[in-house]
Design an enzyme around this catalytic site. Sequence first.
Site, PDB file in Angstrom:
ATOM      1  CG  HIS A 151      -2.036   1.003   1.142  1.00 55.11           C
ATOM      2  ND1 HIS A 151      -1.850   2.338   1.436  1.00 55.11           N
ATOM      3  CD2 HIS A 151      -3.334   0.870   0.788  1.00 55.11           C
ATOM      4  CE1 HIS A 151      -2.997   2.983   1.276  1.00 55.11           C
ATOM      5  NE2 HIS A 151      -3.913   2.117   0.887  1.00 55.11           N
ATOM      6  CD  GLU A 153      -1.752   5.505   5.553  1.00 56.05           C
ATOM      7  OE1 GLU A 153      -1.630   5.504   6.803  1.00 56.05           O
ATOM      8  OE2 GLU A 153      -2.857   5.475   4.971  1.00 56.05           O
ATOM      9  CB  THR A 191      -4.677   6.495   8.384  1.00 54.76           C
ATOM     10  OG1 THR A 191      -4.732   6.570   6.950  1.00 54.76           O
ATOM     11  CG2 THR A 191      -3.416   7.174   8.895  1.00 54.76           C
ATOM     12  CB  SER A 250      -6.974   0.241   2.316  1.00 57.18           C
ATOM     13  OG  SER A 250      -6.910  -0.507   3.511  1.00 57.18           O
TER      14      SER A 250
END
Length: 350
Positions: A151, A153, A191, A250
Amino acid sequence: MVPPVELGLPASPSTASTVVDGSVTGSGRVLLAAPRGYCAGVDRAVVAVEKALERYGSPVYVRKQIVHNVHVVKRLEEQGAVFVDEVDEVPTGSHVVFSAHGVAPAVVRAAADRGLQAIDATCPLVTKVHREAVRFARDDRHILLIGHHGHEEVEGTMGEAPERTTLVGSPEEADTVEVADPDNLVWLSQTTLSVDETMETVRRLRTRFPNLADPPSDDICYATQNRQVAVKKIARDADVVLVVGSANSSNSVRLVEVALDGGARASYRIDDASELDPAWLEGASTVGVTSGASVPERLVRDLLAVLAEHGYGTVEEVRTAEEDLVFSLPRELRRDASGNRDPRALGGRS
């Protein structure tokens, strides 16, 4: 608040019901989760690209998808945004926007080396996690980062202290992860994770590493948590829950999982109403609807219209929280061409 336009949806923030189209027959109902859709970080990032195009003209380059939604990306492409995988694809001296998911310091340096005019649209809540990673690494703590492999992030956060960060991708990985100093650990998280799964991962880590320290505040963003709470609320009374959101989102994928865990008989993710399979509705008297944090509300309205055609003409909004947080635009966009502060710099569209 649900816009009381086009479909006649309730404007009240409390639970309410209405008939979407009086000509529709059928006794089916829709439970519409609220909050849903755009969060403050997504709104800020999308507006940042729009304002960059307005100020600098086309093309404005964007590293990766600005947010994980195919419809948003397509609309921005039509306005002149060019999406690239890496900054070395951007012509020297051009403007480039970093996506809401954040980037590693190496990406920032690469952009500077190419003389690019960078606009950082990283969500401030992601930036908070980056700063925590830097601080813990500076204190010689080892970081267990809970998140999904690959991912964007996660890649950005790990890039802050790669030599002091270990990724834990699931509760099962928590049972096998190895660390050099088990008494000097702290955990952080992506997050957009499932709150329940993250807490299960932390529980398993702490079973193995009793001295595992917590971050100073919860890393999972308020919008992710609010949307999961809302979908749990509707899932227990819904036969089927439909989640509008893209496959690489996500938080949208997590909403499907949360709906199933919350009691829904079935749950499906769709990019838009065209992907609805009528077979999913067979035998269902109540359909739950929600959307991920990067989904425009118009896609939800389109889905409600299609559901109405299938006999689900009564829409009941179930609200579990109010959201009024607004993030200011990236500093590079806060002033207009004359040098004055742009009055639209706070964005904040619904």
